[in-house]
Design an enzyme around this catalytic site. Structure first.
Site, PDB file in Angstrom:
ATOM      1  N   PRO A   2       3.113   5.697  -4.243  1.00  0.00           N
ATOM      2  CA  PRO A   2       4.205   5.393  -3.029  1.00  0.00           C
ATOM      3  C   PRO A   2       3.574   4.801  -2.082  1.00  0.00           C
ATOM      4  O   PRO A   2       2.513   5.356  -1.371  1.00  0.00           O
ATOM      5  CB  PRO A   2       4.686   7.115  -2.855  1.00  0.00           C
ATOM      6  N   GLU A   3       4.057   3.714  -1.552  1.00  0.00           N
ATOM      7  CA  GLU A   3       3.458   3.112  -0.483  1.00  0.00           C
ATOM      8  C   GLU A   3       4.566   3.160   0.672  1.00  0.00           C
ATOM      9  O   GLU A   3       5.571   3.766   0.323  1.00  0.00           O
ATOM     10  CB  GLU A   3       3.228   1.524  -0.717  1.00  0.00           C
ATOM     11  N   LYS A  50       1.728   6.184   5.135  1.00  0.00           N
ATOM     12  CA  LYS A  50       2.197   6.968   3.843  1.00  0.00           C
ATOM     13  C   LYS A  50       2.223   8.566   4.059  1.00  0.00           C
ATOM     14  O   LYS A  50       2.326   9.189   3.219  1.00  0.00           O
ATOM     15  CB  LYS A  50       0.826   6.849   2.772  1.00  0.00           C
ATOM     16  N   ARG A 237      -9.900  -0.846  -5.079  1.00  0.00           N
ATOM     17  CA  ARG A 237      -8.661  -0.921  -6.081  1.00  0.00           C
ATOM     18  C   ARG A 237      -8.891  -2.256  -6.699  1.00  0.00           C
ATOM     19  O   ARG A 237      -9.435  -3.113  -6.066  1.00  0.00           O
ATOM     20  CB  ARG A 237      -7.535  -0.733  -5.136  1.00  0.00           C
TER      21      ARG A 237
END
Ligand SMILES: [Zn+2]
Length: 250
Positions: A2-3, A50, A237
């Site tokens: 979830p961003e 976030k 990432r």
């Protein structure tokens, strides 16, 4: 994962459903103590990057971070029994929200809230975001722009999918070092515009005409020009970029 757009979507929905009420908090899983919130009115649900902050009367804020796998389930019938593994249920007589697998669900005293806010950069979805400060922070980074935008102390709320798609929209190679103020401004304006689309749609939107499609994120080929998407590790990432549409800056 979830961003920021989903966190803001959760905050908006839950604020509309719960603020001004006295939700019942419970922890079916037993790993959260709802005691400090018993009988307390919820003033507001706030998103910052976030992070979610639930502000109650006469209680510490409740801090939630979903991490990689956390999510909320919404039940229009609050009498639905929670499934196993629900860390927190927030319920009124009209709706229940079940929080599953967060990495944070904890009371946060005022000094903790202050420290959290101080640790975060401007959030493109917040009305109080300082665009000049956002530009200053990104332009001050000495590293790759693709690593910097994931750093929550520079900008808050951007995750891996938005990184890939926003840098594509800006025509920027994620490895570009020392983005100047003009580049930082252009990227910030894109973030403000597209994250709002994503919040409203409940998903990453990088092409309003084709909201279910991505340009490069997790694609084999660029959706614009068809060349193979470049993949590499950047900022811990996997980065995705088109070598044609996002040419190397130097
Ligand atoms: Zn391309």
């Amino acid at each position: 994962m979830p961003e920021g757009h989903l966190i803001h979507r959760y905050a908006r929905e839950q604020d509309a459903a719960l603020a001004g009420r006295v939700p019942a908090l419970s922890s079916p899983q037993g790993r959260f103590d709802p005691g400090p919130y018993a009988g307390r009115a919820l003033r507001a649900v706030e998103a910052y990057g976030k992070h979610l902050l639930y502000h109650f009367d006469d209680s510490p804020a409740l801090h939630v971070h979903l991490g990689m796998r956390g999510l909320f389930l919404r039940h229009a019938d609050p009498a639905v029994p929670p499934r196993g593994g629900v860390r927190l249920r927030l319920a009124t007589d009209a709706v229940a929200y079940d929080l599953i697998a967060p990495i944070r669900c904890e009371p946060l005293p005022d000094d903790g809230v202050r420290a959290l806010r101080a640790s975060l950069g401007p959030d493109p979805l917040r009305a109080d975001a300082d665009a000049d400060e956002a530009v200053r922070r990104l332009a001050a980074t000495g590293g790759a722009v693709g690593a910097a935008v994931l750093d929550q102390s520079i900008w808050a709320g951007i995750g891996n999918a938005w990184r890939a798609e926003l840098l594509f929209l800006a025509g920027l190679d994620p490895d570009t070092r020392r983005p100047g103020p003009d580049v930082a401004r252009r990227l910030w304006d894109l973030a403000v515009r597209y994250l709002a689309l994503g919040r409203d749609a409940g998903q990453v939107v990088s092409d309003p005409d084709r909201p279910d499609e991505r340009w490069v994120y997790k694609r084999e080929t660029c959706r614009r020009c068809g060349v193979p998407v470049r993949r590499w590790e950047l900022g811990a990432r996997t980065a995705y970029a088109c070598p044609v549409d996002q040419p190397a800056a130097n």
